[in-house]
Scaffold this motif. Structure first.
Motif, PDB file in Angstrom:
ATOM      1  N   VAL A 338      -4.628   6.484   2.454  1.00 30.04           N
ATOM      2  CA  VAL A 338      -4.832   6.075   1.064  1.00 30.04           C
ATOM      3  C   VAL A 338      -6.001   5.105   0.890  1.00 30.04           C
ATOM      4  N   ARG A 339      -6.116   4.140   1.797  1.00 27.64           N
ATOM      5  CA  ARG A 339      -7.090   3.064   1.579  1.00 27.64           C
ATOM      6  C   ARG A 339      -8.534   3.563   1.402  1.00 27.64           C
ATOM      7  N   PRO A 340      -9.021   4.506   2.201  1.00 31.34           N
ATOM      8  CA  PRO A 340     -10.402   4.957   1.982  1.00 31.34           C
ATOM      9  C   PRO A 340     -10.627   5.513   0.578  1.00 31.34           C
ATOM     10  N   HIS A 341      -9.613   6.130   0.007  1.00 29.72           N
ATOM     11  CA  HIS A 341      -9.761   6.686  -1.336  1.00 29.72           C
ATOM     12  C   HIS A 341      -9.677   5.589  -2.403  1.00 29.72           C
ATOM     13  N   PHE A 342      -8.918   4.535  -2.138  1.00 25.57           N
ATOM     14  CA  PHE A 342      -8.976   3.361  -3.013  1.00 25.57           C
ATOM     15  C   PHE A 342     -10.385   2.761  -2.973  1.00 25.57           C
ATOM     16  N   ASP A 343     -10.950   2.658  -1.772  1.00 28.35           N
ATOM     17  CA  ASP A 343     -12.303   2.114  -1.638  1.00 28.35           C
ATOM     18  C   ASP A 343     -13.307   2.966  -2.412  1.00 28.35           C
ATOM     19  N   SER A 344     -13.140   4.280  -2.303  1.00 26.80           N
ATOM     20  CA  SER A 344     -14.047   5.196  -2.991  1.00 26.80           C
ATOM     21  C   SER A 344     -13.897   5.083  -4.497  1.00 26.80           C
ATOM     22  N   SER A 345     -12.660   4.892  -4.973  1.00 25.77           N
ATOM     23  CA  SER A 345     -12.397   4.877  -6.409  1.00 25.77           C
ATOM     24  C   SER A 345     -12.671   3.528  -7.055  1.00 25.77           C
ATOM     25  N   PHE A 346     -12.361   2.437  -6.333  1.00 26.64           N
ATOM     26  CA  PHE A 346     -12.433   1.112  -6.949  1.00 26.64           C
ATOM     27  C   PHE A 346     -13.523   0.213  -6.369  1.00 26.64           C
ATOM     28  N   GLY A 347     -14.205   0.681  -5.337  1.00 26.53           N
ATOM     29  CA  GLY A 347     -15.331  -0.071  -4.790  1.00 26.53           C
ATOM     30  C   GLY A 347     -14.937  -1.450  -4.321  1.00 26.53           C
ATOM     31  N   GLU A 348     -15.671  -2.458  -4.759  1.00 26.29           N
ATOM     32  CA  GLU A 348     -15.431  -3.833  -4.301  1.00 26.29           C
ATOM     33  C   GLU A 348     -14.124  -4.398  -4.831  1.00 26.29           C
ATOM     34  N   ASP A 349     -13.483  -3.708  -5.759  1.00 23.56           N
ATOM     35  CA  ASP A 349     -12.177  -4.151  -6.253  1.00 23.56           C
ATOM     36  C   ASP A 349     -11.014  -3.605  -5.417  1.00 23.56           C
ATOM     37  N   SER A 350     -11.315  -2.845  -4.368  1.00 28.36           N
ATOM     38  CA  SER A 350     -10.290  -2.440  -3.400  1.00 28.36           C
ATOM     39  C   SER A 350     -10.292  -3.477  -2.289  1.00 28.36           C
ATOM     40  N   ILE A 351      -9.212  -4.266  -2.217  1.00 28.89           N
ATOM     41  CA  ILE A 351      -9.190  -5.491  -1.421  1.00 28.89           C
ATOM     42  C   ILE A 351      -7.970  -5.491  -0.501  1.00 28.89           C
ATOM     43  N   GLU A 352      -8.123  -6.146   0.636  1.00 30.87           N
ATOM     44  CA  GLU A 352      -7.003  -6.293   1.565  1.00 30.87           C
ATOM     45  C   GLU A 352      -5.903  -7.133   0.918  1.00 30.87           C
ATOM     46  N   MET A 353      -4.688  -6.643   0.992  1.00 30.52           N
ATOM     47  CA  MET A 353      -3.542  -7.312   0.390  1.00 30.52           C
ATOM     48  C   MET A 353      -3.012  -8.399   1.308  1.00 30.52           C
ATOM     49  N   GLU A 354      -2.833  -9.578   0.771  1.00 30.13           N
ATOM     50  CA  GLU A 354      -2.155 -10.641   1.512  1.00 30.13           C
ATOM     51  C   GLU A 354      -0.649 -10.456   1.367  1.00 30.13           C
ATOM     52  N   PRO A 355       0.114 -10.730   2.419  1.00 26.62           N
ATOM     53  CA  PRO A 355       1.573 -10.585   2.306  1.00 26.62           C
ATOM     54  C   PRO A 355       2.115 -11.377   1.122  1.00 26.62           C
ATOM     55  N   TRP A 356       3.043 -10.772   0.423  1.00 28.13           N
ATOM     56  CA  TRP A 356       3.641 -11.342  -0.785  1.00 28.13           C
ATOM     57  C   TRP A 356       5.055 -11.764  -0.449  1.00 28.13           C
ATOM     58  N   THR A 357       5.447 -12.953  -0.882  1.00 29.17           N
ATOM     59  CA  THR A 357       6.743 -13.488  -0.467  1.00 29.17           C
ATOM     60  C   THR A 357       7.905 -12.984  -1.317  1.00 29.17           C
ATOM     61  N   ALA A 358       7.627 -12.155  -2.309  1.00 28.48           N
ATOM     62  CA  ALA A 358       8.709 -11.527  -3.068  1.00 28.48           C
ATOM     63  C   ALA A 358       9.331 -10.406  -2.244  1.00 28.48           C
ATOM     64  N   SER A 359      10.424  -9.833  -2.756  1.00 33.83           N
ATOM     65  CA  SER A 359      11.131  -8.764  -2.047  1.00 33.83           C
ATOM     66  C   SER A 359      11.350  -7.581  -2.975  1.00 33.83           C
ATOM     67  N   GLU A 360      11.537  -6.419  -2.402  1.00 28.69           N
ATOM     68  CA  GLU A 360      11.633  -5.146  -3.124  1.00 28.69           C
ATOM     69  C   GLU A 360      12.717  -4.275  -2.500  1.00 28.69           C
ATOM     70  N   ASP A 361      13.349  -3.432  -3.334  1.00 28.92           N
ATOM     71  CA  ASP A 361      14.303  -2.474  -2.770  1.00 28.92           C
ATOM     72  C   ASP A 361      13.701  -1.083  -2.620  1.00 28.92           C
ATOM     73  N   PHE A 362      12.413  -0.920  -2.898  1.00 24.55           N
ATOM     74  CA  PHE A 362      11.751   0.385  -2.799  1.00 24.55           C
ATOM     75  C   PHE A 362      11.969   1.040  -1.442  1.00 24.55           C
ATOM     76  N   SER A 363      11.884   0.260  -0.355  1.00 22.38           N
ATOM     77  CA  SER A 363      11.929   0.852   0.988  1.00 22.38           C
ATOM     78  C   SER A 363      13.267   1.522   1.291  1.00 22.38           C
ATOM     79  N   VAL A 364      14.305   1.217   0.509  1.00 24.58           N
ATOM     80  CA  VAL A 364      15.586   1.896   0.691  1.00 24.58           C
ATOM     81  C   VAL A 364      15.405   3.410   0.563  1.00 24.58           C
ATOM     82  N   ILE A 365      14.538   3.844  -0.338  1.00 22.24           N
ATOM     83  CA  ILE A 365      14.369   5.283  -0.601  1.00 22.24           C
ATOM     84  C   ILE A 365      13.701   5.984   0.577  1.00 22.24           C
ATOM     85  N   PRO A 366      12.493   5.580   1.012  1.00 20.47           N
ATOM     86  CA  PRO A 366      11.907   6.285   2.161  1.00 20.47           C
ATOM     87  C   PRO A 366      12.724   6.156   3.434  1.00 20.47           C
TER      88      PRO A 366
END
Length: 464
Positions: A338-366
């Motif tokens: 995915v990341r190369p296509h984000f870079d292609s689509s958003f250019g300099e606005d495609s940035i490395e994500m810093e870990p976020w201290t919030a939590s999510e239940d999304f991973s239950v699904i995959p």
């Protein structure tokens, strides 16, 4: 992960690349702002998202070729489009709100209210961006629907309730999600955050923490307030316990490791002349590392029991886990696609994500399907506002974060989150994914076992 031979690391912009397909799409997205504002004005609490779900289903009527199923695990909804041979890609959007009174001042601010679980009427707000997540997934569906000639495979759009209560994904899975949709090869999700509007943040590995919520009941001995010597005062016990718990992170967690142990509430007593016989403290704990989580939970039990013993309590404390979520740990293979296509689509606005201290239940699904996944974030703060606060050294003061009454996305970022969702889905559709050696569940119906659900989802039990 991707199979050998994929060239995702060499993503270039072309009419048939994910970024090219999205950029060249003539799909009508003019409706998105009105739909977003409807969701924003009608936020509903976890498990009570009736109006929101009805509106999503209404919007899905505009997608006659998609197979729609509603009322999964409550108000959960899926829409499936089969478009020839190829991978199956699932994209999730959550749609519940929060018990927060909005203070943004915009003309589409929420004035909605609902009864909470205690029967109290509370103001509600989309203070975490779930309204934008939902609108953007609908927008991505529109792009994919109009551009079917440029991709093949199967897309699953999943609209999830009750994320804020950490139970929505679990309920959809346990209600037979695996029998309703085809098994995904990869799962995707996105979340908006405070940050310069339009920046897209992604990274492999742990990007959101696990969450462990513990309710602890401390038992003392009640007495008249004038006779503390006849009591074992649970208020004093609670106070000493709260202070001692602060030493776990500061004295037992290595400096290079991340851990949060927050005492989020303390409850004791009803009258000014009565020493109560019990007190309750609630902890919210966050970690990226599972081994460290186990170590800290053991330390919490040790500290609480020792304080109760030191106070002379006649009864051991009770521990109850009321919420437990695994960390969101992005798959390296999905990121590499995915990341190369984000870079292609958003250019300099495609940035490395810093870990976020919030939590999510999304991973239950995959995890229930045994497939890789990725979650990314998107900044939604007006850039001028962000730059002004950053220059003044007041980001923490002047920029509303998620769950703040002033949290409000720049409307221009609706297009960004829609494009990001469509680009990521197309990138995954254009890749080849390794199949597991065996189906994670018999008969191709990935229904998780109780043990698998308990490993990643909400649990209510005694610690022992």
């Amino acid at each position: 992960m991707t199979a050998p031979g994929t060239d995702s690391d060499q993503a270039t912009f072309s009419p048939t690349s994910p970024s090219g397909i999205v950029a060249g799409s003539q799909a009508d997205l003019s409706w998105m702002e009105d739909v977003y504002k409807f969701f924003h004005q009608h936020p509903e609490l976890s498990g009570a998202e009736e109006v929101t779900a009805q509106r999503i289903v209404k919007e899905l009527e505009g997608f006659p070729d998609w197979e729609v199923t509603s009322n999964i695990g409550g108000y959960g909804i899926t829409a499936v489009l089969e478009n020839g041979d190829g991978p199956t890609v699932l994209m999730r959007a959550d749609f519940d709100g929060l018990p927060v009174a909005e203070k943004t001042g915009v003309d589409y601010a929420s004035t909605y209210s609902q009864l909470n679980a205690s029967g109290e009427r509370v103001a509600t707000m989309h203070a975490c961006g779930h309204d934008q997540h939902t609108t953007s997934l609908l927008g991505a569906m529109r792009i994919l629907n109009e551009e079917r000639a440029h991709w093949s495979g199967t897309v699953v759009a999943l609209f999830q309730p009750a994320e804020e209560a950490s139970i929505g994904a679990h309920k959809m899975v346990s209600d037979g999600l695996g029998r309703i949709i085809p098994r995904p090869d990869v799962c995707l999700a996105q979340h908006i955050v405070a940050g310069p509007a339009g920046q897209v943040y992604s990274a492999p590995g742990p990007v959101m923490t696990s969450s462990t919520t513990i309710e602890i009941t401390l038992y003392g001995r009640g007495a008249h307030a004038s006779m503390p010597h006849r009591s074992v005062d649970p208020v004093v016990l609670a106070a000493s316990t709260v202070m001692k718990l602060q030493t776990i992170v500061s004295r037992e967690v290595p400096p290079g490791k991340f851990a949060v142990i927050t005492v989020a509430s303390v409850e004791a007593g009803k009258a000014n002349n009565v020493i109560p016989d019990s007190a309750k403290i609630s902890l919210s704990c966050r970690f990226y590392d599972e081994e460290l989580r186990q170590k800290c939970v053991d330390a919490i039990k040790r500290v609480v029991r020792a304080e109760a013993m030191a106070a002379g309590a006649d009864r051991n404390p009770d521990f109850k886990f009321v919420g437990m979520l695994g960390a969101t740990d992005n798959d390296q293979g999905v990121y590499d696609v995915v990341r190369p296509h984000f870079d292609s689509s958003f250019g300099e606005d495609s940035i490395e994500m810093e870990p976020w201290t919030a939590s999510e239940d999304f991973s239950v699904i995959p995890k229930s399907f045994g497939c890789p996944y990725m979650l990314w974030t998107i900044g939604i703060t007006p850039r001028r506002q962000w730059q002004r606060a950053e220059s003044a050294g007041r980001l923490d003061i002047d920029i509303p974060t998620n769950h703040n009454p002033g949290f409000l996305p720049d409307l221009s970022t609706l297009q960004v989150s829609t494009r990001a969702a469509a680009v990521a889905i197309l990138a995954c559709l254009q890749s080849t994914w390794e199949q597991p050696e065996a189906e994670p569940h018999a008969m191709g119906a990935p229904v998780p076992t109780d043990e698998e659900i308990d490993a990643v989802a909400v649990e209510t039990s005694l610690v022992e």
